[in-house]
Design a protein around this motif. Structure first.
Motif, PDB file in Angstrom:
ATOM      1  N   VAL A  78       0.865  -1.181   0.000  1.00  0.00           N
ATOM      2  CA  VAL A  78       0.000   0.000   0.000  1.00  0.00           C
ATOM      3  C   VAL A  78       0.896   1.223   0.000  1.00  0.00           C
ATOM      4  CG1 VAL A  78      -1.631   1.374   1.341  1.00  0.00           C
ATOM      5  CG2 VAL A  78      -1.983  -1.090   1.119  1.00  0.00           C
ATOM      6  N   PHE A  80       1.207   5.189   0.487  1.00  0.00           N
ATOM      7  CA  PHE A  80       0.437   6.211   1.198  1.00  0.00           C
ATOM      8  C   PHE A  80       1.252   7.482   1.364  1.00  0.00           C
ATOM      9  CE2 PHE A  80       3.006   4.197   4.375  1.00  0.00           C
ATOM     10  CZ  PHE A  80       3.263   5.149   5.341  1.00  0.00           C
ATOM     11  N   VAL A  91      -4.247   7.253   0.850  1.00  0.00           N
ATOM     12  CA  VAL A  91      -3.656   6.144   0.094  1.00  0.00           C
ATOM     13  C   VAL A  91      -3.496   6.560  -1.359  1.00  0.00           C
ATOM     14  CG1 VAL A  91      -4.098   3.820  -0.808  1.00  0.00           C
ATOM     15  CG2 VAL A  91      -4.510   4.331   1.605  1.00  0.00           C
ATOM     16  N   THR A  94      -2.486   0.687  -4.450  1.00  0.00           N
ATOM     17  CA  THR A  94      -2.249  -0.608  -3.829  1.00  0.00           C
ATOM     18  C   THR A  94      -1.678  -1.578  -4.864  1.00  0.00           C
ATOM     19  OG1 THR A  94      -4.487  -1.407  -4.291  1.00  0.00           O
ATOM     20  CG2 THR A  94      -4.120  -0.305  -2.183  1.00  0.00           C
ATOM     21  N   HIS A 204      -3.398  -2.734   4.685  1.00  0.00           N
ATOM     22  CA  HIS A 204      -4.460  -1.773   5.017  1.00  0.00           C
ATOM     23  C   HIS A 204      -4.683  -1.723   6.536  1.00  0.00           C
ATOM     24  CE1 HIS A 204      -5.791  -0.566   1.044  1.00  0.00           C
ATOM     25  NE2 HIS A 204      -5.856  -1.816   0.657  1.00  0.00           N
TER      26      HIS A 204
END
Length: 309
Positions: A78, A80, A91, A94, A204
């Protein structure tokens, strides 16, 4: 019937807004704790002129524990953004992919990961895509970086030159009121639960853990992790020590390295720079009984957790 009791009438006609109000009401009481299902954040677009930095959360599933011979069968990431103060903004993107290993996945690994040979059949990592995803991150964070970093840097050189942080070992979670360092404990402590099926799901979950404020500091867990990761540490090697001193070394916090990874076959301990003199004094007075100069390595976020060090 008011909004708080309406949801209890019929489980098939639950009103999400009323349920949310009920959860909020329960959360106000010291007699209840409310866990909310983790819903992954949707990608956002950074605001013009906003000062942010980009991090990568990473998780792997593998065929075993030996990074020199075992293989990665799943990679989740992920990407971010966060502020210089360590607050997560949103975010970016992914990444989730499987890889079929050279030998069949064992029943033990399937029981642990939920990944079967059928799931990975015909799958192969796109190395260029992994590199492109990870290269913009200024720090890579895993919830056991000493494990994950060694695996991914063996396959993708982009990870060899990144700063790394470990959300499991670089925060003293118990000190900050959590039951332990397991991701499930931390997620519950942050007020969430999730049913993880993929490596990216754990990323996540880790994002929300790091976004949570620590009651002991008033800052986010990410801010504390970044502060710790930036500090150099000193790795002290206690080589050629007498066998009967192993318990003293263990009590002091030393760990054993069996030499199979190319590093010394020796006890070692990582300490802050400010504690180095005390550590050397301990070895001289309690272990060697003479004025030795132990091998010392200076580690930073760029070298810590690496299989090359």
């Amino acid at each position: 019937m008011d909004a708080l009791t309406q949801p209890l009438r019929d489980e098939h006609t639950l009103d999400p807004a009323a349920l949310a109000a009920l959860a909020d009401a329960l959360a106000q009481s010291t007699d209840y704790r409310v866990l909310r299902r983790l819903i992954p954040r949707s990608p956002y677009t950074p605001a013009a002129g906003q000062e942010v930095r980009t991090g990568i959360l990473l998780d792997t599933e593998t065929t075993g524990l030996d990074h020199a011979k075992d293989e990665i069968i799943e990679l989740g990431m992920v990407k971010f953004d966060y502020t210089p103060e360590g607050r997560i903004v949103g975010v970016r993107d992914t990444f989730s992919a499987f890889n079929e290993p050279s030998a069949p996945i064992t029943a033990e690994v399937t029981a642990l990961t939920g990944i079967t040979n059928e799931v990975v059949a015909g799958q192969k990592f796109d190395d260029a895509a992994v590199t492109a995803f990870a290269e913009s991150g200024v720090i890579t964070i895993a919830h056991n970086s000493s494990f994950d970093r060694r695996f991914v840097e063996r396959h993708w050189p982009v990870f060899e030159h990144k700063a790394w942080g470990c959300s499991m070992s670089e925060i003293d979670w118990r000190k900050h009121g959590f039951a332990g360092a397991q991701l499930g404990y931390l997620l519950n402590g942050a007020g969430f639960f999730h049913q993880a099926h993929r490596a990216v799901d754990d990323c996540h979950a880790l994002l929300e853990v790091l976004a949570s404020e620590l009651p002991t500091t008033g800052s986010t867990a990410l801010a504390l992790l970044l502060e710790t990761a930036r500090k150099p540490t000193m790795r002290v090697w206690a080589e050629q020590t007498a066998f009967e001193l192993k318990d003293s070394l263990k009590r002091r916090g030393y760990r054993w390295n069996d030499g199979s990874d190319g590093r010394p076959k020796s006890w070692f301990r990582d300490v802050d720079e400010t504690a180095l003199d005390d550590e050397i004094a301990f070895l001289r007075t309690e272990i060697y009984m003479q004025n030795v100069e132990p091998t010392v390595q200076r580690l930073t976020a760029f070298t810590r957790f690496s299989g090359r060090i």
